[in-house]
Design an enzyme around this catalytic site. Structure first.
Site, PDB file in Angstrom:
ATOM      1  N   GLU A  89       0.821  -1.207   0.000  1.00  0.00           N
ATOM      2  CA  GLU A  89       0.000   0.000   0.000  1.00  0.00           C
ATOM      3  C   GLU A  89       0.855   1.257   0.000  1.00  0.00           C
ATOM      4  OE1 GLU A  89      -4.108  -1.522   2.041  1.00  0.00           O
ATOM      5  OE2 GLU A  89      -2.607  -0.578   3.306  1.00  0.00           O
ATOM      6  N   CYS A 102       3.432   8.527   1.092  1.00  0.00           N
ATOM      7  CA  CYS A 102       4.004   7.591   2.051  1.00  0.00           C
ATOM      8  C   CYS A 102       4.239   6.259   1.330  1.00  0.00           C
ATOM      9  CB  CYS A 102       3.020   7.433   3.210  1.00  0.00           C
ATOM     10  SG  CYS A 102       3.548   6.233   4.424  1.00  0.00           S
ATOM     11  N   CYS A 109       6.262  -7.015   7.288  1.00  0.00           N
ATOM     12  CA  CYS A 109       7.328  -6.423   8.107  1.00  0.00           C
ATOM     13  C   CYS A 109       7.715  -7.419   9.196  1.00  0.00           C
ATOM     14  CB  CYS A 109       6.836  -5.119   8.754  1.00  0.00           C
ATOM     15  SG  CYS A 109       8.138  -4.297   9.721  1.00  0.00           S
ATOM     16  N   CYS A 113       5.575  -4.860  15.524  1.00  0.00           N
ATOM     17  CA  CYS A 113       5.101  -3.870  16.504  1.00  0.00           C
ATOM     18  C   CYS A 113       3.655  -4.210  16.887  1.00  0.00           C
ATOM     19  CB  CYS A 113       5.201  -2.465  15.929  1.00  0.00           C
ATOM     20  SG  CYS A 113       6.894  -2.030  15.491  1.00  0.00           S
ATOM     21  N   CYS A 116       0.515  -2.524  15.243  1.00  0.00           N
ATOM     22  CA  CYS A 116       0.558  -2.299  13.790  1.00  0.00           C
ATOM     23  C   CYS A 116      -0.071  -3.445  13.006  1.00  0.00           C
ATOM     24  CB  CYS A 116       2.013  -2.105  13.371  1.00  0.00           C
ATOM     25  SG  CYS A 116       2.243  -2.014  11.604  1.00  0.00           S
ATOM     26  N   CYS A 337      -1.121   5.885  10.153  1.00  0.00           N
ATOM     27  CA  CYS A 337       0.046   5.163  10.639  1.00  0.00           C
ATOM     28  C   CYS A 337      -0.332   3.855  11.337  1.00  0.00           C
ATOM     29  CB  CYS A 337       0.802   6.061  11.616  1.00  0.00           C
ATOM     30  SG  CYS A 337       2.201   5.279  12.365  1.00  0.00           S
TER      31      CYS A 337
HETATM   32  S1  SF4 Z   1       5.078  -0.055  12.756  1.00  0.00           S
HETATM   33 FE1  SF4 Z   1       4.542  -1.825  11.504  1.00  0.00          FE
HETATM   34  S2  SF4 Z   1       5.504  -1.473   9.541  1.00  0.00           S
HETATM   35 FE2  SF4 Z   1       6.497  -0.075  11.023  1.00  0.00          FE
HETATM   36  S3  SF4 Z   1       8.245  -1.247  11.792  1.00  0.00           S
HETATM   37 FE3  SF4 Z   1       6.574  -1.687  13.193  1.00  0.00          FE
HETATM   38  S4  SF4 Z   1       5.624  -3.595  12.371  1.00  0.00           S
HETATM   39 FE4  SF4 Z   1       6.922  -2.707  10.763  1.00  0.00          FE
END
Ligand code: SF4
Length: 344
Positions: A89, A102, A109, A113, A116, A337
């Site tokens: 995206e 962005c 990833c 996190c 996220c 975000c």
């Molecule tokens: S916020 Fe999401 S995309 Fe960004 S580093 Fe952490 S897991 Fe990865």
């Protein structure tokens, strides 16, 4: 077939001159495709040999738009399909009557996190340079076709989409080099921001290799215990270590490091958190971006009340640290975000 969008200016020039052709062809091509944002073969003064070499042997393929969502505030979220069927995206964000974009840097990833959406998917693969540049080129194309006019300009590029940019350091650095190249898009380095969760192996290379672009760190808590929960790689690369390397990065006269701080109700939004954050950053060239958490499906985290956000901001301001509360854009299409997810 290699992609044109994979090549730095010098690499393109070397390929052209290695074939006995004039180096000027590289200028014409970079200018035609990056500065003038053309998507058709160059019709300007370019030798027949260079045209055959470039358009015969290189691909100009771009990611395919698989889905588009438009928010009421003019934010646009693109779901792009790549050559291997992977999806990423990209978000176009209105900004002072122009736009920021962005970009994603990985499919999924690895950082996991806890707040996220992307982190929940795990890492599938790194994006190649032409897939990163390709997102931007496609957004330019879409803007030109759908919102033409003098305001259809992209002023800022942020590497803050899916993926940890510094976990794909080589491709992100090269994409920055391509955007900055004088012969092409000629973007000012200060208009590019690379964000990191604190991936130390990448930060250790920043000082010597990254070309003067802005750095943003997702900080989210001054306390290791909470940061470990939010950003698990903090256990491996603790905040103190990360800040040491960031402090060592030379900044231009007007350059700051941006510290992103996601405010989550009853987790990291207290006065004690604000004071500890201020103590940590008060002597640094810092800007703090406060981001009230955007709820994502399946997450137990909540957004704090506006009064809590303001109280947190006031503590930071009392320490004279430049602080902004980020107005959430594209809220109604999950483009903010930590909300990017290609499984949707
Ligand atoms: S916020 Fe999401 S995309 Fe960004 S580093 Fe952490 S897991 Fe990865």
């Amino acid at each position: 077939m290699s992609s044109f969008y994979e090549l730095s200016y010098n690499e393109l020039k070397d390929i052209i001159t290695a074939n006995g052709l004039s180096a000027r062809g590289a200028n014409v091509l970079y200018n035609w495709h990056y500065k003038k944002k053309n998507f058709e073969p160059c019709v300007e003064d370019l030798s027949k040999g260079t045209k055959e070499l470039v358009y015969g042997a290189m691909s100009f393929g771009l990611p395919r738009i698989s889905h588009i969502q438009k928010a009421s505030d003019l934010t646009v979220k693109f779901l792009f399909e790549l050559e291997d069927g992977s999806k990423v995206e990209t978000v176009l964000i209105p900004f002072n009557r122009k736009y920021s974009v962005c970009l994603s840097t990985q499919v999924g990833c690895a950082m996991k996190c806890s707040f996220c959406f992307t982190g929940m998917q795990g890492l599938k693969r790194n994006l190649k340079v032409h897939e990163i540049i390709g997102q931007l080129m496609m957004v330019h194309k879409w803007l030109g076709e759908n919102r033409p006019g003098p305001d259809a300009r992209i002023l800022n590029v942020v590497f803050m989409g899916q993926g940890e940019p510094l976990h794909n350091f080589d491709a992100v650095k090269k994409a920055c080099d391509i955007l900055i190249a004088q012969e092409g898009a000629s973007m000012a380095a200060q208009r590019i921001t690379v964000s990191t969760s604190g991936y130390l192996p990448g930060l250790m290379r920043w000082k010597d290799e990254m070309p003067g672009v802005n750095l943003a760190l997702s900080l989210h808590s001054p306390f290791d215990e909470i940061r470990n929960e939010l950003i698990p790689i903090n256990q491996r690369y603790p905040l103190k270590e990360v800040l040491k390397f960031i402090d060592d990065i030379p900044l231009h006269r007007k350059q700051f490091v941006t510290y992103e701080y996601l405010l989550i109700k009853n987790l990291n939004d207290s006065e004690e958190d604000a004071k500890a954050l201020a103590e940590l950053l008060k002597d640094k060239r810092a800007i703090i971006n406060l981001i009230p958490f955007n709820p994502v499906p399946g997450s137990h985290y909540q957004r704090p009340e506006l009064s809590t956000v303001r109280a947190f901001e006031e503590v930071l301001v009392s320490y004279k640290i430049p602080t902004m509360v980020r107005v959430t854009k594209g809220d109604d299409i999950l483009a903010a975000c930590g909300q990017l997810n290609t499984n949707s």
